[in-house]
Design an enzyme around this catalytic site. Structure first.
Site, mmCIF file in Angstrom:
data_model
loop_
_atom_site.group_PDB
_atom_site.id
_atom_site.type_symbol
_atom_site.label_atom_id
_atom_site.label_comp_id
_atom_site.label_asym_id
_atom_site.label_seq_id
_atom_site.Cartn_x
_atom_site.Cartn_y
_atom_site.Cartn_z
ATOM 1 N N MET A 30 0.867 -1.365 0.034
ATOM 2 C CA MET A 30 -0.075 -0.091 -0.013
ATOM 3 C C MET A 30 0.747 1.131 -0.166
ATOM 4 S SD MET A 30 -3.421 -0.898 2.020
ATOM 5 C CE MET A 30 -2.852 -0.690 3.615
ATOM 6 N N ALA A 32 4.087 4.003 0.956
ATOM 7 C CA ALA A 32 4.908 4.579 2.121
ATOM 8 C C ALA A 32 5.687 3.410 2.237
ATOM 9 C CB ALA A 32 3.931 4.622 3.305
ATOM 10 N N HIS A 34 8.996 1.035 3.124
ATOM 11 C CA HIS A 34 10.102 0.985 4.120
ATOM 12 C C HIS A 34 11.127 -0.147 3.837
ATOM 13 C CE1 HIS A 34 8.000 -2.221 5.750
ATOM 14 N NE2 HIS A 34 6.716 -1.177 5.977
ATOM 15 N N GLN A 35 12.046 -0.094 4.700
ATOM 16 C CA GLN A 35 13.119 -1.296 4.351
ATOM 17 C C GLN A 35 12.361 -2.611 4.335
ATOM 18 O OE1 GLN A 35 15.944 -0.219 3.446
ATOM 19 N NE2 GLN A 35 16.372 -2.179 3.094
ATOM 20 N N HIS A 37 9.507 -3.584 3.094
ATOM 21 C CA HIS A 37 8.984 -3.597 1.823
ATOM 22 C C HIS A 37 10.219 -4.038 0.772
ATOM 23 C CE1 HIS A 37 5.570 -0.811 3.086
ATOM 24 N NE2 HIS A 37 5.098 -2.112 2.772
ATOM 25 N N SER A 187 6.605 -0.544 9.699
ATOM 26 C CA SER A 187 5.201 -0.486 9.351
ATOM 27 C C SER A 187 5.179 0.864 8.811
ATOM 28 C CB SER A 187 4.190 -0.628 10.325
ATOM 29 O OG SER A 187 3.070 -0.119 10.225
HETATM 30 O O1 PAF Z 1 -0.265 -5.784 3.671
HETATM 31 C C1 PAF Z 1 -0.628 -4.813 3.019
HETATM 32 O O2 PAF Z 1 -0.061 -3.813 2.778
HETATM 33 C C2 PAF Z 1 -1.941 -5.003 2.552
HETATM 34 O O3 PAF Z 1 -2.997 -5.528 3.209
HETATM 35 C C3 PAF Z 1 -1.911 -5.686 1.025
HETATM 36 C C4 PAF Z 1 -1.488 -7.044 1.103
HETATM 37 C C5 PAF Z 1 -0.899 -4.730 0.070
HETATM 38 C C6 PAF Z 1 -3.238 -5.452 0.488
HETATM 39 O O4 PAF Z 1 -3.899 -4.316 0.163
#
Ligand code: PAF
Length: 282
Positions: A30, A32, A34-35, A37, A187
């Protein structure tokens, strides 16, 4: 870096690069970024021929309209972060209409009860929203492997259930939680914390580790009581739930059994910002 804002062009592009045995790794986000991701993207890059990342703040999974409104949206900075990691990554950043085509509604899912525990109790409709978006994204991206962080462990189990019930051909891969140096799980919501709150929030992981230690010799009920008491002493944090649950069914652990894997789950709010975390107890 290939960037797509519409699914039709993305689908065409993926068809054009697909060969018989080529693999697509997918990291849905979604934004924003961060490390945490970026570490999912790194794993996908290492394990697949093509990596697709999506950035989409999915309205149907927000039970709280204020949370949806305040969710950080940082597309330009996110694109730079992805570009800095690897310019071969394919980015899909759709608008709401590209996904929902005028009907911003969730499909109703049966996740065999996984949806009724923890986050499901506190966030009505949340997992139907997650199921809806992940299924739709899987249909568009057709990934071989999809990567999800274990911080949202319940979400991970729910996505696995959705995949098995719908017989989708995608491997869902859970990845280790990426933590800040004080233990706070990374997060996108951490961006809303002040420096002081971010530092104080280390209590979450510290408590989880102590709970893990205590669970070796105490019952789940006693550990839960201890955690509740610890948070009572800490007025800036509001403990929403602490639960020790069976890792597979996510049902609360009432009596310990040797052949089960357990996990502790926690949700707290600090200044209206909701943080979750989890730890394996085995
Ligand atoms: O974990 C998340 O960021 C969201 O729930 C996801 C899996 C991208 C679905 O919108």
């Amino acid at each position: 870096m290939p960037i797509f804002y519409g699914k039709a062009a993305l689908i065409d592009y993926l068809k054009s690069i697909k060969t018989q045995n080529s693999t697509i790794g997918f990291v849905p986000t979604m934004g924003a970024l961060h490390q945490g991701h970026l570490s999912l993207m790194q794993q996908s890059l290492a394990e697949n021929d093509t990596t697709v990342v999506s950035i989409f703040v999915n309205p149907t999974q927000f039970n709280n309209p204020e949370d949806l409104l305040k969710y950080p949206r940082t597309l330009e900075a996110d694109i730079e972060k992805i570009r800095g990691l690897n310019t071969d990554i394919v980015l899909y950043a759709p608008a709401v209409d590209d996904i929902y085509e005028g009907k911003v509604l969730s499909q109703a899912f049966d996740f065999d009860g996984l949806e009724n525990q923890m986050e499901g109790k506190f966030r009505p409709g949340h997992f139907d929203g997650v199921g809806t978006i992940v299924k739709r994204l899987f249909e568009i991206v057709t990934p071989t492997n999809a990567y999800f962080g274990e911080k949202d462990f319940q979400q991970l189990q729910i996505v696995k259930k959705m995949v098995s019930k719908n017989k989708l051909k995608v491997n869902v891969i859970g990845c280790d939680i990426y933590r800040e140096s004080n233990g706070l799980a990374m997060s996108s919501r951490n961006e809303r914390l002040t420096e002081q709150e971010r530092s104080d929030a280390s209590i979450i992981f510290t408590t989880l580790n102590l709970a893990k230690e205590k669970f070796k010799t105490n019952s789940a009920t006693d550990v839960t009581k201890w955690v509740e008491k610890s948070f009572d002493k800490n007025p800036s944090f509001d403990l929403e739930y602490f639960q020790i649950a069976d890792e597979t069914t996510l049902t609360p652990c009432l009596r310990k059994s040797d052949n089960k894997n357990y996990r502790a789950f926690i949700a707290v709010t600090i200044n209206n910002i909701r943080l979750i975390d989890t730890i394996s107890l085995n």
